[in-house]
Scaffold this active site. Structure first.
Site, short mmCIF file in Angstrom:
data_model
loop_
_atom_site.label_atom_id
_atom_site.label_comp_id
_atom_site.label_asym_id
_atom_site.label_seq_id
_atom_site.Cartn_x
_atom_site.Cartn_y
_atom_site.Cartn_z
N LYS A 1 158.33 146.15 135.75
CA LYS A 1 159.68 144.74 135.67
C LYS A 1 161.16 144.88 134.43
O LYS A 1 161.46 144.10 135.13
CB LYS A 1 158.74 143.59 134.72
CG LYS A 1 158.06 143.02 136.32
CD LYS A 1 158.50 142.19 137.74
CE LYS A 1 157.94 141.76 137.88
NZ LYS A 1 158.85 141.08 139.90
N GLU B 1 162.61 132.93 135.91
CA GLU B 1 160.67 132.76 136.19
C GLU B 1 159.78 133.71 135.98
O GLU B 1 160.06 134.94 135.73
CB GLU B 1 160.88 131.73 137.91
CG GLU B 1 160.62 132.91 138.45
CD GLU B 1 162.15 133.95 138.41
OE1 GLU B 1 161.72 135.02 139.34
OE2 GLU B 1 163.17 133.55 138.66
N SER C 1 152.09 149.75 140.20
CA SER C 1 153.34 149.10 139.00
C SER C 1 152.95 148.53 137.86
O SER C 1 154.15 148.55 137.12
CB SER C 1 153.85 148.37 140.59
OG SER C 1 152.55 146.78 140.44
#
Length: 428
Positions: A112, A134, A399
């Site tokens: 991210k 969010e 990830s």
């Protein structure tokens, strides 16, 4: 898995794509990947998103912006992350080889931060004072709070109460980093409702804020912008795998919720002669409300400002969704993924909760890597692929790391002895 009959007409649109010019051709000026994407917004928000699109188009080819982002990735994020060969896990399934792209080693523990630092740098360029977003699993929230602290910006994170309870360590990290965490208590109190709440806040504060969407979805330009910021994952992995083996893998795979890690990962391999698998969460089963497999069971629709494939209830509204992985429980998917599905470049498959937990424990026990439950879906598919093939190699995107999921997994599944014993018996 049987194809949703309402999707057959759309899937027949398979067309010839020139991957040499793909990134020039898609999306078009309206932000569409074929029929998907676009910008569906209240009139008062259109200028704000057009401002973001103009700013991004202005700087995305700027040497100054690109060099600064590269410096941040190298000196702050710790990029490039490595590709790792899972030798012991591979031997468990036969002669196929499983490799991982280790995004769990990226600063903050997941992919991210790749787009959050890009979005933070864009906000800094635009003179904005606040980042609004969010989060589901909390990794996007932590990454954005990190970016806000780095650039000296305010940060507001909207998160469903269900996810707040499941992801307490990430909530604490966000607050330590200085973010304001807004609990969302309406509806199912998960990711969809968090997006609704963040949109409402942005509508009230867009003049001095930027909405930093946590995946490759939302109104244009966010699907292409997030994909571009995440493409470093795929480009690194492709180069690293060839350096390690002299070849390309036979297949690559990544989990798909909204689709940020997979969009960036897959992009580097689109023109290569290999299979690509996007792994959706089947959850507890195929009944509505028991999964979040948009590609497998969804139809075209518009939500949160973009058109894509979405899960709907009997009234045509976004359906309730579920996944053990908070970052995957979203009733739609990024528009580029819908396009890749329709042109038949990416195979979208499903993995259940139980198979994801099995992968969570097996990677932990056999390789000393505790993956996020989101990533465990991709690793579970890599394990399944390895069982079914007598030779070759599959590269999975790990990830994120699983620190955030440990308490939840122990509470519901113990320490994994049952899964390891099942695996040993199957191997025998």
């Amino acid at each position: 898995m049987p194809e949703n009959p309402e999707r057959k007409a759309e899937n027949s649109m398979s067309q010839e794509i020139d991957y040499r010019t793909y990134f020039h051709d898609y999306p078009n000026e309206e932000g569409r990947f074929g029929p998907y994407g676009g910008m569906y917004l209240p009139p008062e928000l259109v200028p704000a998103f057009e401002e973001i699109a103009h700013a991004y188009q202005t700087i995305c080819h700027s040497a100054q912006f690109i060099n600064e982002l590269r410096r941040i990735r190298r000196e702050f994020q710790g990029r490039p992350t490595p590709v790792y060969h899972c030798q012991r896990l591979s031997r468990l399934f036969g002669t196929c080889q499983i490799y991982l792209k280790r995004e769990d080693l990226n600063h903050t523990g997941a992919h991210k931060l790749n787009h959050c630092m890009g979005e933070g740098l864009l906000a800094h360029y635009m003179g904005k004072k606040r980042l609004i977003a969010e989060t589901g699993a909390g990794q996007h929230g932590v990454a954005l709070a990190t970016a806000a602290a780095y650039f000296g910006l305010q940060c507001e994170i909207h998160m469903g109460e269900v996810d707040i309870a499941k992801q307490a360590p990430n909530v604490a990290r966000m607050k330590i980093l200085g973010a304001k965490v807004i609990p969302v208590s309406h509806g199912l109190r998960t990711l969809k409702e968090a997006v609704d709440s963040a949109f409402d806040s942005y509508l009230r504060n867009y003049k001095d804020s930027i909405y930093c969407i946590g995946s490759a979805l939302g109104p244009h330009p966010f699907p292409v912008m997030v994909r571009d910021f995440q493409m470093c994952v795929g480009l690194e992995a492709r180069e690293q795998f060839r350096e390690m083996t002299g070849l390309l893998p036979d297949a690559v795979t990544a989990c798909v919720g909204g689709g940020s890690n997979s969009a960036g990962f897959f992009s580097a391999f689109l023109g290569d002669p290999l299979d690509i698998y996007g792994v959706e969460p089947l959850g507890r089963g195929s009944a509505i409300g028991d999964h979040a497999a948009s590609m497998a069971y969804g139809t075209r629709g518009v939500m949160h400002g973009f058109e894509s494939i979405m899960l709907k209830d009997d009234k045509g509204e976004p359906a309730p969704v579920y996944s053990i992985a908070s970052g995957l429980d979203y009733p739609s998917v990024g528009p580029e993924h819908a396009f890749w599905h329709d042109i038949k470049r990416v195979n979208y498959v499903t993995i259940s909760d139980r198979d994801a937990v099995d992968a969570f424990f097996k990677l932990s026990r056999y390789e000393g890597i505790i993956p996020a439950l989101e990533s465990s879906h991709a690793i579970a598919w890599a394990m399944k692929w390895a069982r079914e093939h007598k030779s070759g190699a599959i590269l999975a995107n790990c990830s994120g790391r699983g620190d955030k999921d440990v308490d939840y997994v122990i509470e519901h599944y113990g320490y994994g002895d049952e899964f390891i014993e099942e695996g040993n018996n199957a191997a025998e």
